[in-house]
Design a protein around this motif. Structure first.
Motif, short mmCIF file in Angstrom:
data_model
loop_
_atom_site.label_atom_id
_atom_site.label_comp_id
_atom_site.label_asym_id
_atom_site.label_seq_id
_atom_site.Cartn_x
_atom_site.Cartn_y
_atom_site.Cartn_z
N GLU A 207 0.82 -1.21 0.00
CA GLU A 207 0.00 0.00 0.00
C GLU A 207 0.86 1.26 0.00
N LEU A 208 1.96 1.23 0.72
CA LEU A 208 2.79 2.43 0.88
C LEU A 208 3.49 2.85 -0.40
N VAL A 209 3.71 1.92 -1.34
CA VAL A 209 4.41 2.28 -2.57
C VAL A 209 3.46 2.71 -3.68
N LYS A 210 2.16 2.68 -3.41
CA LYS A 210 1.19 3.11 -4.40
C LYS A 210 1.13 4.63 -4.46
N ASP A 211 0.29 5.15 -5.37
CA ASP A 211 0.11 6.60 -5.49
C ASP A 211 -0.27 7.20 -4.15
N HIS A 212 0.21 8.40 -3.87
CA HIS A 212 -0.02 9.15 -2.63
C HIS A 212 0.72 8.54 -1.44
N GLY A 213 1.64 7.62 -1.73
CA GLY A 213 2.36 6.93 -0.67
C GLY A 213 3.72 7.53 -0.36
N VAL A 214 4.65 6.67 0.06
CA VAL A 214 5.93 7.11 0.60
C VAL A 214 6.79 7.87 -0.41
N TRP A 215 6.62 7.59 -1.70
CA TRP A 215 7.48 8.23 -2.69
C TRP A 215 7.09 9.68 -2.97
N ASP A 216 5.96 10.13 -2.44
CA ASP A 216 5.54 11.51 -2.66
C ASP A 216 6.20 12.49 -1.70
#
Length: 340
Positions: A207-216
């Motif tokens: 879940e964390l690597v999806k859009d709006h996740g940790v990479w933002d």
């Protein structure tokens, strides 16, 4: 013996007011009250509510910096009212002797200084911010489920979080994108991910690597700078990113690919090869579709980054590569030790 008296001063509190049943938009009311040196902002607010205007609304409970209920913006920075000294704030006033008190940002406003915490709670549910124990249910209660002291030290600081939402209020990404996971949720996710008793690691990372996740996250560090418990929140966010790269590689998102390309450039040349970074991050198709108009504007203004052949290695690159490799090897050993 002369009685000791603290300094007294009349101080104005400029408080955000908003009643959704009456007001079209928020406004400010000024309350000037006598304040004794040593009084917190929360005690001043209590005085206003008890002696001046009973309609002023705010949250408070423990009055000891433990529950996090009284989070609000004081002179433009998110803090706990119960641990913030009025006298300390006087030096930060934009208008002399006027302390501005507002609700936390990035969450729906309910009334005056009260915000809706449900969006934060919903995100904690979405990203499984709890330990999903790997101990079989039938064995629970038989004995303690202990961990090593070294493992606890990895997330000890993260356990200090009291969910006051000050970091969420100061997050620059949340101001632009309310769907962003947010620093408090990322910190909690890291705390769960590094716990060997947890069995939801893969689900959480997915879940964390999806859009709006940790990479933002843009590494503005506002969350860490304003944390009322001085928690190194960015360490937790970096931990989630490193975890995602190790466990899932760069296949998931453009954020992961961007991080990989970034590290590759730094290792090879000690600087970024900006001309090809968008292509390596999002692919040729996305780059042509989304960045071509901006590229033409940059060409016209002569602000285009140099092509890859013209990006020369930074000075001292040989020594830097040795240090980079040493650091990479050290991180790899730590990750292997942690898995053991």
């Amino acid at each position: 013996m002369a009685e000791h008296k603290e300094e007294m001063r009349d101080i104005t509190f400029r408080i955000n007011r908003f009643n959704p049943h009456v007001d079209n938009k928020p406004y400010f009311d000024d309350y000037t009250i006598p304040v004794e040196k040593g009084i917190t902002v929360l005690r001043a607010l209590n005085y206003i509510k008890e002696h001046v205007d009973a309609t002023v609304s705010f949250r408070a409970f423990c009055q000891a910096g433990i529950c996090g209920s009284c989070g609000m913006r004081i002179n433009g920075i998110s803090k706990l009212a119960c641990t913030t000294q009025v006298w300390d704030e006087l030096a930060r006033c934009k208008v002399d002797n006027v302390i501005k008190v507002e609700p936390l940002r990035n969450m729906p406003l309910i009334k005056d200084l009260i915000v809706d915490m449900d969006p934060l709670v919903d995100k904690m549910k979405k990203y499984s911010n709890w330990v999903d124990s790997i101990m079989p249910e039938e064995r629970m209660g038989e004995k303690e489920f202990l961990i090593a002291e070294e493992e606890f030290q990895e997330y000890d600081k993260a356990t200090d979080c009291i969910l006051c939402a000050s970091c969420m209020s100061e997050c620059s990404i949340l101001r632009a994108n309310k769907e962003y996971v947010g620093p408090a949720v990322l910190l909690k996710s890291h705390r769960m991910n590094v716990d060997s008793r947890d069995g939801a690691h893969d689900l959480r990372i997915t879940e964390l690597v999806k859009d709006h996740g940790v990479w933002d996250c843009t590494h503005c560090y506002r969350c860490q700078e304003t944390c009322v418990k001085s928690i190194p929140i960015m360490d937790g966010i970096h931990g989630v990113r490193e975890d995602a790269l190790v466990s899932r590689g760069v296949k998931d998102t453009s954020g992961a690919k961007h991080a990989e390309a970034f590290m590759e450039d730094i290792q090879k040349k000690g600087k970024l090869v900006e001309a090809t970074l968008p292509i390596r991050t999002n692919g040729m198709g996305w780059t042509l579709k989304n960045l071509l108009p901006m590229a033409f504007k940059m060409i016209l203004k002569r602000r285009t980054p140099p092509p890859p052949p013209l990006v020369k290695p930074a000075k001292g690159i040989k020594k830097f590569r040795e240090e980079f490799q040493e650091m990479s090897d050290h991180i790899e050993r730590d990750q292997k030790d942690h898995k053991k």
